[in-house]
Design a protein around this motif. Structure first.
Motif, mmCIF file in Angstrom:
data_model
loop_
_atom_site.group_PDB
_atom_site.id
_atom_site.type_symbol
_atom_site.label_atom_id
_atom_site.label_comp_id
_atom_site.label_asym_id
_atom_site.label_seq_id
_atom_site.Cartn_x
_atom_site.Cartn_y
_atom_site.Cartn_z
ATOM 1 N N MET A 131 -3.626 3.966 29.490
ATOM 2 C CA MET A 131 -4.377 5.121 28.984
ATOM 3 C C MET A 131 -3.431 6.083 28.278
ATOM 4 O O MET A 131 -2.275 6.218 28.672
ATOM 5 N N ILE B 272 -4.996 11.850 28.031
ATOM 6 C CA ILE B 272 -6.245 11.530 28.742
ATOM 7 C C ILE B 272 -5.947 11.349 30.234
ATOM 8 O O ILE B 272 -6.612 11.934 31.094
ATOM 9 N N ARG C 220 -5.023 14.743 32.011
ATOM 10 C CA ARG C 220 -5.983 15.856 32.071
ATOM 11 C C ARG C 220 -6.522 16.019 33.487
ATOM 12 O O ARG C 220 -6.897 15.054 34.120
ATOM 13 N N LEU D 268 -18.737 16.299 23.796
ATOM 14 C CA LEU D 268 -17.744 15.675 22.906
ATOM 15 C C LEU D 268 -16.720 16.721 22.449
ATOM 16 O O LEU D 268 -15.513 16.470 22.437
ATOM 17 N N GLU E 171 -14.397 18.085 25.372
ATOM 18 C CA GLU E 171 -13.353 17.147 25.790
ATOM 19 C C GLU E 171 -12.190 17.161 24.798
ATOM 20 O O GLU E 171 -11.022 17.121 25.198
ATOM 21 N N ARG F 98 -7.489 12.507 42.767
ATOM 22 C CA ARG F 98 -8.705 12.355 41.961
ATOM 23 C C ARG F 98 -9.358 11.021 42.309
ATOM 24 O O ARG F 98 -8.673 10.037 42.557
ATOM 25 N N ARG G 165 -12.648 8.270 41.205
ATOM 26 C CA ARG G 165 -13.761 7.908 40.326
ATOM 27 C C ARG G 165 -14.351 6.582 40.812
ATOM 28 O O ARG G 165 -13.652 5.764 41.417
ATOM 29 N N LEU H 205 -15.105 0.723 37.578
ATOM 30 C CA LEU H 205 -15.900 0.263 36.420
ATOM 31 C C LEU H 205 -16.945 -0.771 36.842
ATOM 32 O O LEU H 205 -17.986 -0.898 36.196
ATOM 33 N N PHE I 26 -17.094 -5.668 34.306
ATOM 34 C CA PHE I 26 -15.676 -5.672 34.680
ATOM 35 C C PHE I 26 -15.546 -5.728 36.198
ATOM 36 O O PHE I 26 -16.416 -5.237 36.918
ATOM 37 N N ARG J 168 -11.516 -2.527 28.303
ATOM 38 C CA ARG J 168 -11.364 -1.936 29.640
ATOM 39 C C ARG J 168 -10.559 -0.626 29.585
ATOM 40 O O ARG J 168 -10.884 0.333 30.274
ATOM 41 N N VAL J 169 -9.546 -0.591 28.722
ATOM 42 C CA VAL J 169 -8.730 0.637 28.603
ATOM 43 C C VAL J 169 -9.596 1.791 28.066
ATOM 44 O O VAL J 169 -9.515 2.917 28.547
ATOM 45 N N LEU K 33 -12.784 2.103 28.462
ATOM 46 C CA LEU K 33 -13.735 2.498 29.512
ATOM 47 C C LEU K 33 -13.028 3.191 30.678
ATOM 48 O O LEU K 33 -13.606 4.062 31.333
ATOM 49 N N GLU K 34 -11.760 2.854 30.920
ATOM 50 C CA GLU K 34 -10.964 3.602 31.916
ATOM 51 C C GLU K 34 -10.779 5.048 31.441
ATOM 52 O O GLU K 34 -10.842 5.981 32.239
ATOM 53 N N ALA K 35 -10.558 5.228 30.137
ATOM 54 C CA ALA K 35 -10.429 6.587 29.594
ATOM 55 C C ALA K 35 -11.724 7.362 29.839
ATOM 56 O O ALA K 35 -11.709 8.514 30.293
ATOM 57 N N ARG L 79 -13.867 6.728 32.159
ATOM 58 C CA ARG L 79 -14.010 6.852 33.622
ATOM 59 C C ARG L 79 -13.331 8.109 34.155
ATOM 60 O O ARG L 79 -13.819 8.746 35.084
ATOM 61 N N TRP L 80 -12.196 8.476 33.570
ATOM 62 C CA TRP L 80 -11.406 9.600 34.093
ATOM 63 C C TRP L 80 -11.787 10.937 33.482
ATOM 64 O O TRP L 80 -11.139 11.959 33.752
ATOM 65 N N ALA L 81 -12.854 10.978 32.698
ATOM 66 C CA ALA L 81 -13.358 12.263 32.185
ATOM 67 C C ALA L 81 -13.854 13.122 33.356
ATOM 68 O O ALA L 81 -14.216 12.598 34.405
ATOM 69 N N VAL M 18 -17.503 9.915 26.616
ATOM 70 C CA VAL M 18 -17.464 9.124 25.374
ATOM 71 C C VAL M 18 -16.381 9.646 24.429
ATOM 72 O O VAL M 18 -15.754 8.871 23.700
ATOM 73 N N ASN N 298 -13.479 10.787 25.423
ATOM 74 C CA ASN N 298 -12.268 10.116 25.922
ATOM 75 C C ASN N 298 -12.193 8.687 25.382
ATOM 76 O O ASN N 298 -11.143 8.234 24.934
ATOM 77 N N GLN O 172 -9.267 7.309 22.953
ATOM 78 C CA GLN O 172 -8.452 6.175 23.413
ATOM 79 C C GLN O 172 -8.520 5.045 22.384
ATOM 80 O O GLN O 172 -7.523 4.366 22.127
#
Lengths: 195, 195
Positions: free
Chosen positions: A1, A5, A8, A99, A102, A165, A167, A170, A184, B25-26, B28-30, B32-34, B101, B103, B107
Motif C-alpha cells: 500500500m 494511505i 493515515r 472522495l 479522503e 486499527r 478492519r 477482504l 479474495f 487486492r492492493v 482493495l486493501e487501500a 479497506r483501510w479508509a 473508493v 483510497n 492506490q
C-alpha cells in the motif's frame, strides 16, 4: 500500500502547532481535484483556525465526546454537500464529499499532519451558526493538526488512541459471481498501527 | 499536491493489459483501510475481470454511454454500501464508500493504473444480477485498468478524453465566518492535465 494511505489514521491527541493558511490551502486543493458525479463538485467547506470565532462556533456544535479532544486541533473544518442546482437534485453528493475529504486526509499525511473526521455534531446548529442554505447539508466535522502525545489525553481516550486499527478481512467485503461469495481469501497486507 | 492526488484522472481509453488479482487486492486493501463512521466499514464490492461472467453482468447494467468505452477496462467493480446492521441503520454510509473508493483510486495511480467511477448504471439490475440483499445499496461502478490511447475511442469521446480538467476555485467552495464568505482567494495551485 502507498505510505500516505497506510500511514493515515485519526488521532485525538494534537500538538500545539498551528496550521498556516497556505498549508491548509494545499489540503483543500487536494479535495478540490477529487472526482465527482458528472464533475458536479458538491463539496463545500467551512474553515476555522484554533482561537478564531469560526473555530469556536464549529467546536460548540460537537458532541461532548468530541469536545473532549477536538479543541486541541489546529483547524476545524465542516464538510458540506450542495444537494441541488438549477437543474434539480444532484446525485451521489455525500459520496462525492467522501472522495474529496479522503484526498484532503491523505494530503495531510503527506505534509506530516493528520485529519480526524467526526459525524458526532449538531447539523442544525451548524446550519444556524453559519447561515447554511436549505439546499446545502453539513455532513462531517474534520479536525486537522499534527498528531500529539497520547499522554495529553484523558485516560479513557489515551487507551483508545493506542488501540490497534482493525478492519474486516477482504473475504467478508469483496465478492464475485454473487453477493457474499468471496473474491479474495482473508489473508491481508501488513496492517497499520493506529485506529 | 501529492503526485498520486494530482495525477489521478478518469480515462475512458484503456490499454489491453489485464490487472492481476494480486494487484487488485492492493487496491482493495487501500479501500479497506479508509476511515468510516465509528469504524462501521460500510463498503462492499463486487469484482469482475474482463472476459469473466461477473464482468459481463456488471457491464450489462451500464448506461449505453458508459458501455461505449467501459468494456475495454481490465476490471469492473461495483461499490455498494451496507445501510443497516443489527443495531439499526448506519450513518454516513455513502460518504464512507467515497472515502474508501478514493483510497482505491489513488492506490491505482501509484501502481500505474487508473480508475473511472460511473454513476450511470441500473442499480436494481445489479441487485437482481448478484442477489444483493435489501439492506445493501449499489452506488457506483468503477472501471480499472491502465490508461490507453485516446485514438482507440470514438471521435466524441476522444475529444472529451483530452479536454482539460476543470474545477471551481476555492474562493467559491471554502468559507469562513458565514456560508458564502470566501476563506481563500481564487488563485490556485498548478492544475492537472486531464478531465
Amino acid at each position: 500500500m502507498h505510505p500516505i494511505i497506510e500511514g493515515r489514521w485519526s488521532p485525538r491527541a494534537f500538538a500545539a502547532d498551528v496550521v498556516a493558511p497556505e498549508v491548509l490551502r494545499v489540503l483543500l486543493e487536494a479535495a478540490r481535484w477529487a472526482p465527482s458525479h458528472g464533475n458536479t463538485q458538491p463539496a463545500r467547506f467551512l474553515v476555522g483556525y484554533r482561537g478564531d470565532d469560526t473555530f469556536g462556533r464549529i467546536f460548540a456544535t460537537l458532541r461532548p465526546g468530541n469536545q473532549g479532544w477536538a479543541g486541541a486541533a489546529a483547524v476545524l473544518l465542516v464538510g458540506m454537500v450542495v444537494t441541488a442546482d438549477e437543474r434539480g437534485s444532484l446525485p451521489n453528493t455525500e459520496y462525492g464529499l467522501g472522495l474529496a475529504v479522503e484526498n484532503l486526509a491523505l494530503q495531510a499525511v503527506d505534509l506530516g499532519l493528520a485529519a480526524h473526521q467526526m459525524g458526532g455534531f449538531d447539523r442544525e446548529a451548524v446550519r444556524a451558526a453559519f447561515a447554511v442554505p436549505e439546499d446545502v447539508r453539513p455532513v462531517v466535522v474534520i479536525a486537522v493538526g499534527r498528531a500529539g502525545d497520547p499522554a495529553s489525553l484523558p485516560e479513557d481516550l489515551r487507551e483508545r488512541e493506542q488501540r490497534p486499527r482493525r478492519r474486516r478481512p477482504l473475504s467478508e467485503t469483496v465478492f464475485t459471481g454473487v453477493y457474499g461469495r468471496s473474491a479474495f481469501s482473508a489473508e491481508s497486507a501488513d496492517e497499520p498501527d493506529h485506529e
